[in-house]
Enzyme design. Structure first.
Site, PDB file in Angstrom:
ATOM      1  N   GLU A  64      -0.265  -9.558  -1.146  1.00 39.28           N
ATOM      2  CA  GLU A  64      -1.678  -9.940  -0.998  1.00 39.28           C
ATOM      3  C   GLU A  64      -2.385  -9.946  -2.351  1.00 39.28           C
ATOM      4  O   GLU A  64      -3.225 -10.802  -2.617  1.00 39.28           O
ATOM      5  CB  GLU A  64      -2.368  -8.973  -0.032  1.00 39.28           C
ATOM      6  CG  GLU A  64      -1.872  -9.148   1.396  1.00 39.28           C
ATOM      7  CD  GLU A  64      -2.382  -8.054   2.325  1.00 39.28           C
ATOM      8  OE1 GLU A  64      -2.011  -6.879   2.119  1.00 39.28           O
ATOM      9  OE2 GLU A  64      -3.157  -8.362   3.236  1.00 39.28           O
TER      10      GLU A  64
ATOM     11  N   GLU B  14       4.041  -5.391   7.225  1.00 35.55           N
ATOM     12  CA  GLU B  14       3.146  -4.455   7.931  1.00 35.55           C
ATOM     13  C   GLU B  14       3.464  -4.346   9.417  1.00 35.55           C
ATOM     14  O   GLU B  14       3.295  -3.283  10.025  1.00 35.55           O
ATOM     15  CB  GLU B  14       1.675  -4.883   7.768  1.00 35.55           C
ATOM     16  CG  GLU B  14       1.117  -4.736   6.363  1.00 35.55           C
ATOM     17  CD  GLU B  14       1.358  -5.941   5.474  1.00 35.55           C
ATOM     18  OE1 GLU B  14       2.175  -6.823   5.845  1.00 35.55           O
ATOM     19  OE2 GLU B  14       0.734  -6.004   4.403  1.00 35.55           O
TER      20      GLU B  14
ATOM     21  N   GLY C 289       0.655  -5.263   0.546  1.00 31.02           N
ATOM     22  CA  GLY C 289      -0.506  -5.358  -0.345  1.00 31.02           C
ATOM     23  C   GLY C 289      -0.158  -5.939  -1.703  1.00 31.02           C
ATOM     24  O   GLY C 289      -1.023  -6.502  -2.384  1.00 31.02           O
TER      25      GLY C 289
ATOM     26  N   ALA D 230       0.860  -1.186   0.000  1.00 32.91           N
ATOM     27  CA  ALA D 230       0.000   0.000   0.000  1.00 32.91           C
ATOM     28  C   ALA D 230       0.895   1.235   0.000  1.00 32.91           C
ATOM     29  O   ALA D 230       2.061   1.167   0.412  1.00 32.91           O
ATOM     30  CB  ALA D 230      -0.879  -0.004   1.241  1.00 32.91           C
TER      31      ALA D 230
HETATM   32  N1  COA Z   1       4.541   3.297  -0.135  1.00 37.82           N
HETATM   33  C1  COA Z   1       4.974   4.507  -0.525  1.00 37.82           C
HETATM   34  N2  COA Z   1       6.204   4.728  -1.035  1.00 37.82           N
HETATM   35  C2  COA Z   1       7.030   3.678  -1.162  1.00 37.82           C
HETATM   36  C3  COA Z   1       6.649   2.378  -0.770  1.00 37.82           C
HETATM   37  C4  COA Z   1       5.343   2.201  -0.235  1.00 37.82           C
HETATM   38  N3  COA Z   1       4.873   1.002   0.130  1.00 37.82           N
HETATM   39  N4  COA Z   1       7.681   1.545  -0.993  1.00 37.82           N
HETATM   40  C5  COA Z   1       8.670   2.293  -1.530  1.00 37.82           C
HETATM   41  N5  COA Z   1       8.277   3.584  -1.629  1.00 37.82           N
HETATM   42  C6  COA Z   1       9.049   4.727  -2.152  1.00 37.82           C
HETATM   43  C7  COA Z   1      10.133   5.195  -1.171  1.00 37.82           C
HETATM   44  O1  COA Z   1       9.574   6.028  -0.184  1.00 37.82           O
HETATM   45  C8  COA Z   1      11.054   5.928  -2.110  1.00 37.82           C
HETATM   46  O2  COA Z   1      10.476   7.164  -2.426  1.00 37.82           O
HETATM   47  P1  COA Z   1      11.422   8.515  -2.500  1.00 37.82           P
HETATM   48  O3  COA Z   1      12.413   8.209  -3.594  1.00 37.82           O
HETATM   49  O4  COA Z   1      10.465   9.594  -2.876  1.00 37.82           O
HETATM   50  O5  COA Z   1      12.057   8.656  -1.166  1.00 37.82           O
HETATM   51  C9  COA Z   1      10.986   5.075  -3.385  1.00 37.82           C
HETATM   52  O6  COA Z   1       9.770   4.337  -3.299  1.00 37.82           O
HETATM   53  C10 COA Z   1      12.132   4.110  -3.518  1.00 37.82           C
HETATM   54  O7  COA Z   1      12.171   3.288  -2.361  1.00 37.82           O
HETATM   55  P2  COA Z   1      13.522   3.060  -1.484  1.00 37.82           P
HETATM   56  O8  COA Z   1      13.113   2.677  -0.107  1.00 37.82           O
HETATM   57  O9  COA Z   1      14.407   4.244  -1.620  1.00 37.82           O
HETATM   58  O10 COA Z   1      14.151   1.829  -2.296  1.00 37.82           O
HETATM   59  P3  COA Z   1      15.021   0.643  -1.700  1.00 37.82           P
HETATM   60  O11 COA Z   1      15.522  -0.120  -2.895  1.00 37.82           O
HETATM   61  O12 COA Z   1      16.055   1.163  -0.749  1.00 37.82           O
HETATM   62  O13 COA Z   1      14.014  -0.275  -0.862  1.00 37.82           O
HETATM   63  C11 COA Z   1      11.930  -1.453  -0.459  1.00 37.82           C
HETATM   64  C12 COA Z   1      12.931  -0.907  -1.512  1.00 37.82           C
HETATM   65  C13 COA Z   1      10.731  -1.972  -1.240  1.00 37.82           C
HETATM   66  C14 COA Z   1      12.570  -2.595   0.311  1.00 37.82           C
HETATM   67  C15 COA Z   1      11.525  -0.326   0.524  1.00 37.82           C
HETATM   68  O14 COA Z   1      11.104   0.790  -0.241  1.00 37.82           O
HETATM   69  C16 COA Z   1      10.410  -0.676   1.464  1.00 37.82           C
HETATM   70  O15 COA Z   1      10.647  -1.324   2.455  1.00 37.82           O
HETATM   71  N6  COA Z   1       9.141  -0.255   1.161  1.00 37.82           N
HETATM   72  C17 COA Z   1       8.022  -0.411   2.026  1.00 37.82           C
HETATM   73  C18 COA Z   1       7.490  -1.816   1.991  1.00 37.82           C
HETATM   74  C19 COA Z   1       6.337  -1.973   2.957  1.00 37.82           C
HETATM   75  O16 COA Z   1       6.457  -1.788   4.145  1.00 37.82           O
HETATM   76  N7  COA Z   1       5.172  -2.355   2.424  1.00 37.82           N
HETATM   77  C20 COA Z   1       3.977  -2.579   3.198  1.00 37.82           C
HETATM   78  C21 COA Z   1       3.106  -1.380   3.216  1.00 37.82           C
HETATM   79  S1  COA Z   1       1.676  -1.639   4.266  1.00 37.82           S
END
Ligand code: COA
Length: 258
Positions: free
Chosen positions: A112, A132, A109, A65
């Site tokens: 999911e 989450e 999500g 999400a």
């Molecule tokens: N929602 C909103 N933005 C997200 C996102 C999410 N679920 N996942 C990644 N992004 C955004 C980051 O904030 C970043 O934005 P920015 O460049 O404006 O700062 C961009 O995507 C790139 O992500 P980044 O974290 O810099 O890349 P990474 O390669 O270091 O890590 C992930 C990738 C996927 C491991 C990491 O982004 C992450 O853990 N995301 C969240 C996953 C999560 O918790 N999902 C469940 C949501 S309920």
């Protein structure tokens, strides 16, 4: 506003691509609305036999999400945002097969949504998880219910309680993904499978999906009865007539979807 869901056709396969690569294809409200619209169109279009869902770019399928949208939300705001129809349920009950083509991060999500699809095909670079718990949340897109049914209670507990991210090999081993291909071959191999399925009778595909989906909610006795009824219902279709006649005449069947 830029389109967040791209739609392309390859023969009878519709490929829906979540297009927010700079945000790891996170599921914003706009993505959900556009995805529902694209699915409604794919349902209407008789030229579409199978839907493939994927993410734009080289890094992510869907990283969950859109966390930015959670900030400052009240429970009532969140409830409004989760109003029906929910994409997860729409996917699971969609009357045509849906294949998740998982090209990278498949988290929250996104995982999911992949679990709501009928088949999961992944790149050897993909990784999976329900993170989450790290946000003080639990999965809210069906993960606590679909994951144990797919991979068993213990593995689902491990992933949901730890928030750990696992590599694709492990996801394959526990049954979270069905097929794994080298990253470069993912699209070609997924489209091969999708095209093969899309060449079947759309009517029979719909009935087959409905029968298998029933196993998620019915006890074995009711499920077997349901299967028998649907099997017998197939005897009323022109495609059953055609399939059997074509086999006996040693020629390929020509399906009409009737
Ligand atoms: N929602 C909103 N933005 C997200 C996102 C999410 N679920 N996942 C990644 N992004 C955004 C980051 O904030 C970043 O934005 P920015 O460049 O404006 O700062 C961009 O995507 C790139 O992500 P980044 O974290 O810099 O890349 P990474 O390669 O270091 O890590 C992930 C990738 C996927 C491991 C990491 O982004 C992450 O853990 N995301 C969240 C996953 C999560 O918790 N999902 C469940 C949501 S309920």
């Amino acid at each position: 506003m830029a389109e967040t869901v791209l739609v392309e056709k390859s023969g009878r396969v519709a490929i829906l691509t979540i297009n927010r690569p700079d945000k790891m294809n996170a599921l914003s409200e706009q993505v959900r609305v556009e995805l529902l619209a694209a699915l409604a169109e794919a349902e209407r279009d008789e030229g579409v036999g199978v839907v493939v869902l994927t993410g734009a770019g080289e890094k992510a399928f869907i990283a969950g999400a859109d966390i930015g949208e959670f900030a400052g939300r009240t429970p009532f705001d969140q409830r409004a945002a989760m109003r029906t129809p929910r994409i997860f349920d729409v996917m699971a009950t969609f009357p045509k097969p849906v294949i998740a083509m998982i090209n990278g991060f498949c988290l929250g999500g996104g995982c999911e949504l992949a679990m709501s699809c009928d088949i999961r095909v992944a790149s050897d670079r993909a990784s999976f998880g329900q993170p989450e718990i790290n946000l003080g949340l639990i999965p809210g897109g069906g993960g606590t219910q679909r994951m144990p049914r797919l991979i068993g209670l213990g593995q689902a507990m491990r992933l949901i309680l730890s928030g750990d991210r696992i590599p694709v090999a492990e996801a394959k081993e526990i049954g979270l993904v069905d097929l794994v291909f080298p990253h470069e071959a993912l699209r070609e191999k997924t489209l091969e499978l999708a095209t093969r399925i899309a060449a079947r009778s759309p009517l029979t595909l719909k009935v087959a999906k409905e029968a298998v989906r029933a196993s998620e909610r019915l006890a074995i006795e009711e499920g077997l009865m349901w299967e028998r009824d649907l099997f017998c219902l197939c005897f009323s279709s022109a495609d059953k007539q055609e399939g059997v006649e074509a086999f006996l005449a040693k020629r390929p069947p020509a399906w009409t979807g009737r």
